[in-house]
Scaffold this motif. Structure first.
Motif, PDB file in Angstrom:
ATOM      1  N   ARG A  29       0.426  -0.992   0.196  1.00  0.00           N
ATOM      2  CA  ARG A  29      -0.076   0.284  -0.086  1.00  0.00           C
ATOM      3  C   ARG A  29       0.647   1.402   0.107  1.00  0.00           C
ATOM      4  O   ARG A  29       1.588   1.808  -0.015  1.00  0.00           O
ATOM      5  CB  ARG A  29      -1.137  -0.218   1.189  1.00  0.00           C
ATOM      6  N   ASP A  30       0.222   2.730  -0.829  1.00  0.00           N
ATOM      7  CA  ASP A  30       1.067   3.422  -0.523  1.00  0.00           C
ATOM      8  C   ASP A  30       1.346   4.033   0.459  1.00  0.00           C
ATOM      9  O   ASP A  30       0.341   4.049   1.416  1.00  0.00           O
ATOM     10  CB  ASP A  30       0.392   4.492  -1.230  1.00  0.00           C
ATOM     11  N   ALA A  31       2.265   5.053   1.508  1.00  0.00           N
ATOM     12  CA  ALA A  31       2.208   5.998   2.810  1.00  0.00           C
ATOM     13  C   ALA A  31       1.387   7.008   2.424  1.00  0.00           C
ATOM     14  O   ALA A  31       0.317   7.210   1.432  1.00  0.00           O
ATOM     15  CB  ALA A  31       3.050   6.225   2.620  1.00  0.00           C
ATOM     16  N   PRO A  32       0.594   7.019   3.609  1.00  0.00           N
ATOM     17  CA  PRO A  32      -0.775   8.058   3.591  1.00  0.00           C
ATOM     18  C   PRO A  32      -0.460   9.600   3.224  1.00  0.00           C
ATOM     19  O   PRO A  32       0.718   9.798   3.535  1.00  0.00           O
ATOM     20  CB  PRO A  32      -0.884   8.068   5.280  1.00  0.00           C
ATOM     21  N   SER A  37      -4.602  12.186   5.163  1.00  0.00           N
ATOM     22  CA  SER A  37      -3.822  12.832   7.130  1.00  0.00           C
ATOM     23  C   SER A  37      -5.350  14.083   6.782  1.00  0.00           C
ATOM     24  O   SER A  37      -5.381  14.420   8.296  1.00  0.00           O
ATOM     25  CB  SER A  37      -2.324  13.238   7.261  1.00  0.00           C
ATOM     26  N   LYS A  38      -5.048  15.345   6.505  1.00  0.00           N
ATOM     27  CA  LYS A  38      -5.792  15.992   6.868  1.00  0.00           C
ATOM     28  C   LYS A  38      -7.098  15.816   6.417  1.00  0.00           C
ATOM     29  O   LYS A  38      -8.518  16.301   7.982  1.00  0.00           O
ATOM     30  CB  LYS A  38      -5.558  17.753   6.135  1.00  0.00           C
ATOM     31  N   LEU A  39      -7.856  15.260   5.908  1.00  0.00           N
ATOM     32  CA  LEU A  39      -9.026  14.843   5.781  1.00  0.00           C
ATOM     33  C   LEU A  39      -9.516  14.255   6.961  1.00  0.00           C
ATOM     34  O   LEU A  39     -10.601  13.794   8.050  1.00  0.00           O
ATOM     35  CB  LEU A  39      -9.539  14.447   4.465  1.00  0.00           C
ATOM     36  N   GLN A  40      -8.406  13.120   8.086  1.00  0.00           N
ATOM     37  CA  GLN A  40      -8.814  12.352   8.543  1.00  0.00           C
ATOM     38  C   GLN A  40      -8.878  13.113   9.905  1.00  0.00           C
ATOM     39  O   GLN A  40      -9.673  13.075  10.419  1.00  0.00           O
ATOM     40  CB  GLN A  40      -7.642  11.472   8.884  1.00  0.00           C
ATOM     41  N   GLN A  41      -7.445  14.372  10.254  1.00  0.00           N
ATOM     42  CA  GLN A  41      -8.280  15.192  11.596  1.00  0.00           C
ATOM     43  C   GLN A  41      -9.039  15.984  10.777  1.00  0.00           C
ATOM     44  O   GLN A  41      -9.956  16.688  12.265  1.00  0.00           O
ATOM     45  CB  GLN A  41      -6.888  15.778  11.122  1.00  0.00           C
ATOM     46  N   ASP A  42      -9.527  16.101   9.864  1.00  0.00           N
ATOM     47  CA  ASP A  42     -11.219  17.068   9.646  1.00  0.00           C
ATOM     48  C   ASP A  42     -12.357  16.325  10.041  1.00  0.00           C
ATOM     49  O   ASP A  42     -13.485  16.888  11.024  1.00  0.00           O
ATOM     50  CB  ASP A  42     -11.133  17.260   7.879  1.00  0.00           C
ATOM     51  N   ASN A 213      -7.071   9.163  -6.385  1.00  0.00           N
ATOM     52  CA  ASN A 213      -5.880   9.939  -5.960  1.00  0.00           C
ATOM     53  C   ASN A 213      -5.433   9.500  -4.569  1.00  0.00           C
ATOM     54  O   ASN A 213      -4.124   9.728  -4.059  1.00  0.00           O
ATOM     55  CB  ASN A 213      -5.652  10.972  -6.212  1.00  0.00           C
ATOM     56  N   LEU A 214      -6.249   9.888  -3.400  1.00  0.00           N
ATOM     57  CA  LEU A 214      -6.171   9.644  -1.673  1.00  0.00           C
ATOM     58  C   LEU A 214      -6.474   7.619  -1.166  1.00  0.00           C
ATOM     59  O   LEU A 214      -6.639   7.543  -0.119  1.00  0.00           O
ATOM     60  CB  LEU A 214      -7.534  10.051  -1.256  1.00  0.00           C
ATOM     61  N   CYS A 215      -6.233   7.344  -2.628  1.00  0.00           N
ATOM     62  CA  CYS A 215      -6.612   5.296  -2.090  1.00  0.00           C
ATOM     63  C   CYS A 215      -4.800   4.915  -1.916  1.00  0.00           C
ATOM     64  O   CYS A 215      -4.755   5.289  -2.629  1.00  0.00           O
ATOM     65  CB  CYS A 215      -7.327   4.707  -3.249  1.00  0.00           C
ATOM     66  N   HIS A 216      -4.930   3.836  -1.118  1.00  0.00           N
ATOM     67  CA  HIS A 216      -3.420   3.374  -0.497  1.00  0.00           C
ATOM     68  C   HIS A 216      -2.986   2.198  -1.713  1.00  0.00           C
ATOM     69  O   HIS A 216      -2.123   2.249  -1.440  1.00  0.00           O
ATOM     70  CB  HIS A 216      -3.361   2.986   0.873  1.00  0.00           C
ATOM     71  N   TRP A 217      -3.859   2.140  -2.442  1.00  0.00           N
ATOM     72  CA  TRP A 217      -3.971   0.949  -3.483  1.00  0.00           C
ATOM     73  C   TRP A 217      -3.390   1.565  -5.188  1.00  0.00           C
ATOM     74  O   TRP A 217      -3.800   1.204  -6.190  1.00  0.00           O
ATOM     75  CB  TRP A 217      -4.933   0.090  -3.880  1.00  0.00           C
ATOM     76  N   HIS A 218      -3.355   3.377  -5.421  1.00  0.00           N
ATOM     77  CA  HIS A 218      -3.228   3.713  -6.279  1.00  0.00           C
ATOM     78  C   HIS A 218      -2.275   3.620  -7.146  1.00  0.00           C
ATOM     79  O   HIS A 218      -2.336   3.155  -8.243  1.00  0.00           O
ATOM     80  CB  HIS A 218      -3.522   5.582  -6.216  1.00  0.00           C
ATOM     81  N   SER A 219      -1.165   3.416  -6.645  1.00  0.00           N
ATOM     82  CA  SER A 219       0.728   3.122  -6.895  1.00  0.00           C
ATOM     83  C   SER A 219      -0.108   1.886  -7.749  1.00  0.00           C
ATOM     84  O   SER A 219       0.895   1.938  -8.818  1.00  0.00           O
ATOM     85  CB  SER A 219       1.481   3.385  -6.530  1.00  0.00           C
ATOM     86  N   GLN A 220       0.267   1.005  -7.161  1.00  0.00           N
ATOM     87  CA  GLN A 220      -0.414  -0.652  -7.624  1.00  0.00           C
ATOM     88  C   GLN A 220      -1.730  -0.257  -8.936  1.00  0.00           C
ATOM     89  O   GLN A 220      -0.831  -0.996  -9.909  1.00  0.00           O
ATOM     90  CB  GLN A 220      -0.379  -1.479  -6.309  1.00  0.00           C
ATOM     91  N   CYS A 221      -2.699  -0.188  -8.754  1.00  0.00           N
ATOM     92  CA  CYS A 221      -3.507   0.081  -9.780  1.00  0.00           C
ATOM     93  C   CYS A 221      -3.404   0.653 -10.932  1.00  0.00           C
ATOM     94  O   CYS A 221      -3.358   0.457 -12.101  1.00  0.00           O
ATOM     95  CB  CYS A 221      -5.030   0.335  -8.480  1.00  0.00           C
ATOM     96  N   ALA A 438       4.662  19.950  -5.437  1.00  0.00           N
ATOM     97  CA  ALA A 438       2.624  20.729  -4.876  1.00  0.00           C
ATOM     98  C   ALA A 438       2.024  20.686  -5.699  1.00  0.00           C
ATOM     99  O   ALA A 438       1.974  20.120  -7.292  1.00  0.00           O
ATOM    100  CB  ALA A 438       3.724  22.244  -5.879  1.00  0.00           C
ATOM    101  N   SER A 439       0.985  21.170  -4.973  1.00  0.00           N
ATOM    102  CA  SER A 439      -0.907  20.335  -6.073  1.00  0.00           C
ATOM    103  C   SER A 439      -1.638  22.071  -5.543  1.00  0.00           C
ATOM    104  O   SER A 439      -1.396  21.949  -4.470  1.00  0.00           O
ATOM    105  CB  SER A 439      -1.246  18.891  -6.113  1.00  0.00           C
ATOM    106  N   GLY A 440      -3.127  21.637  -6.434  1.00  0.00           N
ATOM    107  CA  GLY A 440      -3.875  22.375  -5.365  1.00  0.00           C
ATOM    108  C   GLY A 440      -4.126  21.903  -3.987  1.00  0.00           C
ATOM    109  O   GLY A 440      -4.331  22.176  -3.304  1.00  0.00           O
ATOM    110  N   ALA A 441      -3.869  20.278  -4.045  1.00  0.00           N
ATOM    111  CA  ALA A 441      -4.347  20.079  -3.045  1.00  0.00           C
ATOM    112  C   ALA A 441      -4.210  20.098  -1.661  1.00  0.00           C
ATOM    113  O   ALA A 441      -4.132  20.429  -0.796  1.00  0.00           O
ATOM    114  CB  ALA A 441      -5.284  18.379  -2.702  1.00  0.00           C
ATOM    115  N   LYS A 442      -2.629  20.067  -1.644  1.00  0.00           N
ATOM    116  CA  LYS A 442      -2.051  20.055  -1.228  1.00  0.00           C
ATOM    117  C   LYS A 442      -1.427  21.434  -0.657  1.00  0.00           C
ATOM    118  O   LYS A 442      -1.729  21.826   0.672  1.00  0.00           O
ATOM    119  CB  LYS A 442      -0.283  19.569  -1.222  1.00  0.00           C
ATOM    120  N   CYS A 443      -1.997  22.517  -1.312  1.00  0.00           N
ATOM    121  CA  CYS A 443      -2.154  23.667  -0.787  1.00  0.00           C
ATOM    122  C   CYS A 443      -3.020  24.130   0.163  1.00  0.00           C
ATOM    123  O   CYS A 443      -3.232  24.852   0.928  1.00  0.00           O
ATOM    124  CB  CYS A 443      -2.489  24.784  -2.247  1.00  0.00           C
TER     125      CYS A 443
END
Length: 500
Positions: A29-32, A37-42, A213-221, A438-443
């Motif tokens: 799985r991809d690292a979080p 992390s922000k969504l989980q905190q939210d 994009n937020l899935c921890h299997w994204h890189s594999q798929c 950098a990305s809009g989401a990371k901003c």
């Protein structure tokens, strides 16, 4: 085997993800990422805000001990506690479906169990489930999960609730879930999920950028999809359209590229324009070159090169309903100069100030087109003008100068790319952002970090990213102008040769 509500939620979003969660090697799985992390905190903060209005109790038990968790929950229910936070309910699939040939343990953990009057095994009261969701709409996936919780609750208390509740971010009151409607659908999805678990292979992947994009299997798929040249990587292929293409055995780029668009026109999700664009899109990817669309804009309606041009990009924090950075790149082609202006709200209260600064700047160049990528900038200017009561006589001339490079691009040309996002197109042209991650989401995450820590390095990286977005928009716009100028020259030369 254990099946929980999270499995059911994710299965509705992606049939592949929860199967991998159960059966695949978790080390792959991809690292979080920061946004997840922000969504989980939210969500934690959101729950805390809602719970502040309830006198609730939470079952106490040793972590990982499901049986102890249920016992602690039952003790609270037997006492008639008004609100129980994150109670644990266990039941057996064969108790839900008597004809089931195999048994599974079903785990339900509703955010709240709410006491109400009625008859149950506990006495003259019963419980109904309520979930607190970050979403703003009562999506199907939320309501199906609510029906799952209600069914698990019925197995415990001996009576099924007449309704369940969703507590959403945009509603002052809870949203009632019609269990008579959603319970049958929940059972159907649960049965499909169980069949998928038993299959030796996980379901076929479908790369959907917003969901994946937020899935921890994204890189594999994604790696599998790239190796297969999977059609979900082709812009315009939605899940609905992909299903229709499968029925015609059109599952490769080559087969789609060689298909007569007329064959696709009447299928669900298609029309004559979509069918033509999709086949040409496949051809562009196979040939690795841009192709002009037959439905392209007339040359007179395409963008042009002006003496002075403005390139505009916004960074926003949706949770705060805040547009905190309005960036403008001023390109003076006559004097061969360029200047970037970064109007930044260091606090939410500064939004009006940066809005006034933006209006003042663009007013200094009344004849300059204002280039942007996608509709967000146009809509935001209208929103800010209304919010801060800016006269229409001042705003409308500005809006009339807006040119959406994205719209002009997708209406005129098919590119050999996986997406028509600004980053993908600009990188195809050779443009690179200074900060690779950098990305809009990371901003969004970085701006929250700025507000929390006061560390100006977060603002600096956001400003660099915003400036690079403006330069990227310019790169795409200039390429589009040059491409069509070259194509028109080729056509004119060909016509001259034919006349001779």
């Amino acid at each position: 085997m254990l099946i929980n509500a999270e499995h059911l939620l994710q299965y509705q979003r992606c049939k592949r993800r929860p199967i991998l969660d159960i059966n695949a090697d978790k080390s792959l799985r991809d690292a979080p990422n920061d946004l997840l992390s922000k969504l989980q905190q939210d969500k934690v903060i959101y729950h805390q805000g809602i719970l502040a209005g309830f006198d609730y109790e939470k079952p106490q038990y040793s972590p990982g001990n499901r049986e102890a968790a249920q016992a602690a929950t039952l003790e609270l229910m037997q006492r008639g506690v008004e609100y129980i936070y994150q109670g644990v309910l266990l039941s057996n699939y064969q108790d839900w479906v008597e004809t089931a040939s195999e048994n599974y343990t079903l785990l339900s953990r509703p955010d709240l169990l709410v006491k109400q009057s009625g008859e149950s095994c506990f006495g003259d009261w019963m419980y109904v489930p309520a979930n607190m969701e970050l979403g703003k709409r009562p999506k199907q996936e939320y309501q199906v999960v609510a029906a799952f919780h209600a069914q698990a609750l019925a197995a415990i208390q001996g009576v099924i609730p007449d309704k369940a509740w969703l507590i959403l971010r945009t509603r002052d009151i809870s949203y009632p879930v019609d269990l008579a409607k959603w319970t049958p659908q929940m059972f159907q999805i649960l049965e499909e999920f169980i069949e998928a678990i038993k299959s030796p292979e996980p379901p076929e992947m479908f790369i959907s950028r917003q969901k994946c994009n937020l899935c921890h299997w994204h890189s594999q798929c994604y790696a599998i999809a790239q190796a297969q040249n999977h059609l979900s990587l082709l812009p315009g292929v939605t899940p609905v359209r992909y299903t229709q293409l499968q029925t015609l055995s059109l599952t490769t780029l080559e087969s789609l590229a060689n298909t007569n668009p007329i064959i696709l026109e009447d299928l669900p999700g298609f029309d004559s324009v979509v069918a033509t664009k999709l086949t040409i899109q496949a051809q562009a990817v196979i040939e690795q070159r841009p192709l002009i669309l037959p439905t392209s804009l007339p040359p007179a309606e395409l963008t042009f090169t002006a003496p002075v041009e403005l390139y505009f990009d916004i960074e926003a924090q949706p949770d705060l309903d805040l547009d905190y950075l309005l960036g403008v790149l001023v390109v003076d082609r006559q004097n061969n100069t360029q200047q970037f202006y970064s109007f930044l709200a260091e606090s939410p209260e500064d939004e009006e100030l940066v809005w006034r600064q933006f209006i003042n700047l663009v007013g200094q160049y009344p004849d300059a087109p204002i280039y942007h990528f996608c509709v967000y900038e146009f809509d935001t200017v209208k929103r800010l003008a209304k919010l801060y009561q800016t006269p229409k006589s001042l705003v409308n001339p500005v809006l009339n100068r807006f040119v959406d490079v994205y719209e002009q691009l997708i209406q005129s040309v098919a590119l050999p790319v996986e997406s028509y996002a600004l980053k993908v197109i600009a990188r195809w042209l050779g443009f690179e952002w200074r900060d690779k991650e950098a990305s809009g989401a990371k901003c969004i995450y970085w701006y929250d970090q700025w507000l929390e820590t006061g560390d100006r390095s977060f603002l600096e990286i956001i400003q660099r990213y915003n400036e690079d977005d403006c330069h990227a928009t310019r790169s795409v716009k200039d390429w589009l102008v040059n491409f069509f100028q070259n194509e028109c020259s080729i056509i004119q030369e060909s016509e001259v040769r034919m006349q001779k």
